[in-house]
Design a protein around this motif. Structure first.
Motif, PDB file in Angstrom:
ATOM      1  N   SER A  71      34.027  36.903  36.392  1.00 12.25           N
ATOM      2  CA  SER A  71      32.815  37.407  37.033  1.00 12.25           C
ATOM      3  C   SER A  71      31.748  37.779  36.012  1.00 12.25           C
ATOM      4  O   SER A  71      30.570  37.499  36.204  1.00 12.25           O
ATOM      5  CB  SER A  71      33.146  38.627  37.905  1.00 12.25           C
ATOM      6  OG  SER A  71      34.061  38.296  38.920  1.00 12.25           O
ATOM      7  N   THR A  72      32.184  38.409  34.914  1.00  9.88           N
ATOM      8  CA  THR A  72      31.239  38.793  33.863  1.00  9.88           C
ATOM      9  C   THR A  72      30.658  37.568  33.182  1.00  9.88           C
ATOM     10  O   THR A  72      29.459  37.512  32.901  1.00  9.88           O
ATOM     11  CB  THR A  72      31.948  39.690  32.831  1.00  9.88           C
ATOM     12  OG1 THR A  72      32.447  40.857  33.493  1.00  9.88           O
ATOM     13  CG2 THR A  72      30.989  40.095  31.722  1.00  9.88           C
TER      14      THR A  72
ATOM     15  N   LYS B  37      37.692  39.820  36.570  1.00  6.60           N
ATOM     16  CA  LYS B  37      36.554  40.522  35.962  1.00  6.60           C
ATOM     17  C   LYS B  37      35.972  39.715  34.811  1.00  6.60           C
ATOM     18  O   LYS B  37      34.736  39.619  34.671  1.00  6.60           O
ATOM     19  CB  LYS B  37      37.006  41.907  35.475  1.00  6.60           C
ATOM     20  CG  LYS B  37      35.900  42.711  34.793  1.00  6.60           C
ATOM     21  CD  LYS B  37      34.728  42.971  35.722  1.00  6.60           C
ATOM     22  CE  LYS B  37      33.677  43.853  35.046  1.00  6.60           C
ATOM     23  NZ  LYS B  37      32.462  44.002  35.904  1.00  6.60           N
TER      24      LYS B  37
ATOM     25  N   ASN C 152      32.831  38.242  42.138  1.00  7.57           N
ATOM     26  CA  ASN C 152      33.115  36.825  42.382  1.00  7.57           C
ATOM     27  C   ASN C 152      34.556  36.593  42.801  1.00  7.57           C
ATOM     28  O   ASN C 152      35.486  37.166  42.252  1.00  7.57           O
ATOM     29  CB  ASN C 152      32.828  36.024  41.098  1.00  7.57           C
ATOM     30  CG  ASN C 152      33.379  34.608  41.170  1.00  7.57           C
ATOM     31  OD1 ASN C 152      32.811  33.746  41.815  1.00  7.57           O
ATOM     32  ND2 ASN C 152      34.502  34.372  40.500  1.00  7.57           N
TER      33      ASN C 152
ATOM     34  N   ALA D 289      28.361  37.167  37.995  1.00  3.62           N
ATOM     35  CA  ALA D 289      28.460  37.222  39.455  1.00  3.62           C
ATOM     36  C   ALA D 289      29.441  38.321  39.839  1.00  3.62           C
ATOM     37  O   ALA D 289      30.622  38.049  40.078  1.00  3.62           O
ATOM     38  CB  ALA D 289      28.906  35.879  40.011  1.00  3.62           C
ATOM     39  N   PRO D 290      28.991  39.589  39.879  1.00  2.00           N
ATOM     40  CA  PRO D 290      29.892  40.704  40.208  1.00  2.00           C
ATOM     41  C   PRO D 290      30.617  40.470  41.535  1.00  2.00           C
ATOM     42  O   PRO D 290      30.016  40.033  42.519  1.00  2.00           O
ATOM     43  CB  PRO D 290      28.943  41.900  40.305  1.00  2.00           C
ATOM     44  CG  PRO D 290      27.767  41.513  39.454  1.00  2.00           C
ATOM     45  CD  PRO D 290      27.615  40.032  39.627  1.00  2.00           C
TER      46      PRO D 290
END
Length: 314
Positions: free
Chosen positions: A96-97, A93, A104, A101-102
């Motif tokens: 991704s943040t 998370k 990811n 890229a949610p």
């Protein structure tokens, strides 16, 4: 007039659909993201009721994930994780943040060895969790065999949640036209696998990542010479000093104490000292506490401390 308004609206819409944050769009070179800086058992550690862990129970902001780094290439929109830790969900998370890229998944995962803080995060790729498909996982020969022949890890292989890729000591693996990776074997408690650090090689920069080693003096290579040849060195800082753990021989869990490392590196130039980031801190290590005297001493002597969420531009 209506046409002008429509044009402005369309322009704003197009920019708002850009998948990159403004900060991410400005980055033009690969960089490192520190996904965690704690030792295998995390911070706080299970069963710990000492003051070092109580500061986390009273304030969850003091929690730290297990030691891991991500290598991010904003040019190709690729990213790689070094070590799959028990903190894998939170670290995925965080990554991704950071790259906006949610959901990811890294392009690959590189493993250092088979101690609990460095590979057990793979379980989150299995059918009980993410159920991924053929995520490349790079491992040295003994570690690769360990994962293939021992459950539940062998199930990840059988169900094609992961795709094991072989590494060889000192061999160079090309990630893309800008980045190469070289595993470097180091002495450590190799109950189930060999242990490696990694050298990350860019066209103009080199990074050394060794989160675990027994002692610098037991390595066949000269760590001082190695530091002089690279630009960034993230090094084992598990314990700050001898006697840190009470009621247990610290010889059972050998690591270079931070005090020992600083003494070894004391005659290095200020520029070379600034390359060194200590990482992989046991829950007893005062370097986890921002206001500690130990932390102030490390910084005063010219060294750095890897902190969770830190970006290191390359």
């Amino acid at each position: 007039m209506k046409q002008i308004v429509a044009y402005i609206f369309l322009t704003v819409l197009l920019f708002s659909c850009d998948s990159k944050s403004p900060e991410q769009s400005m980055l033009t070179t690969p960089y490192l993201l520190v996904l965690g800086n704690a030792q295998d058992a995390g911070y706080p550690q299970s069963g710990c009721e000492k003051a070092c862990c109580k500061r986390v129970y009273s304030n969850s902001n003091n929690k730290r994930f297990v030691s891991s780094i991500a290598l991010i290439d904003p040019i190709s929109n690729e990213n790689w994780i070094f070590d799959a830790t028990p903190s894998f969900p939170e670290q995925l998370k965080l990554l991704s943040t950071t790259i906006n890229a949610p959901g990811n998944l890294p392009n690959a995962i590189f493993l250092t060895h088979a101690h609990i803080g460095h590979y057990t995060g793979l379980m989150h790729l299995g059918r009980e969790a993410m159920g991924t498909q053929d995520v490349p996982v790079y491992a040295m020969p003994k570690l690769k065999l360990f994962l293939e022949t021992n459950g539940p890890w062998s199930q990840l292989v059988a169900l094609h949640n992961i795709k094991l890729q072989p590494l060889q000591n000192d061999s160079i693996f090309v990630l893309n036209e800008r980045i190469k990776v070289r595993p470097i074997q180091v002495p450590h408690r190799d109950e189930y696998s060999e242990t490696v650090g990694f050298e990350i090689i860019l066209k103009t920069k080199k990074i050394l990542f060794i989160p675990d080693i027994d002692k610098w003096q037991t390595w066949e290579r000269d760590i001082i010479s190695y530091i002089q040849r690279v630009d960034i060195a993230l090094l084992d800082g598990t314990f700050y000093k001898d006697g840190e753990i009470k009621g247990r021989p610290m010889s059972e869990i050998p690591h270079p104490f931070v005090e020992e490392s600083m003494e070894l590196f004391k005659n290095m130039s200020a520029n070379n000292k600034q390359k060194i980031y200590f990482i992989h801190f046991n829950h007893t290590n005062p370097l986890l506490i921002p206001e500690s005297e130990a932390r102030k001493a490390v910084l005063k002597k010219g060294f750095k401390i890897a902190t969770q969420g830190m970006k290191i531009e390359l």
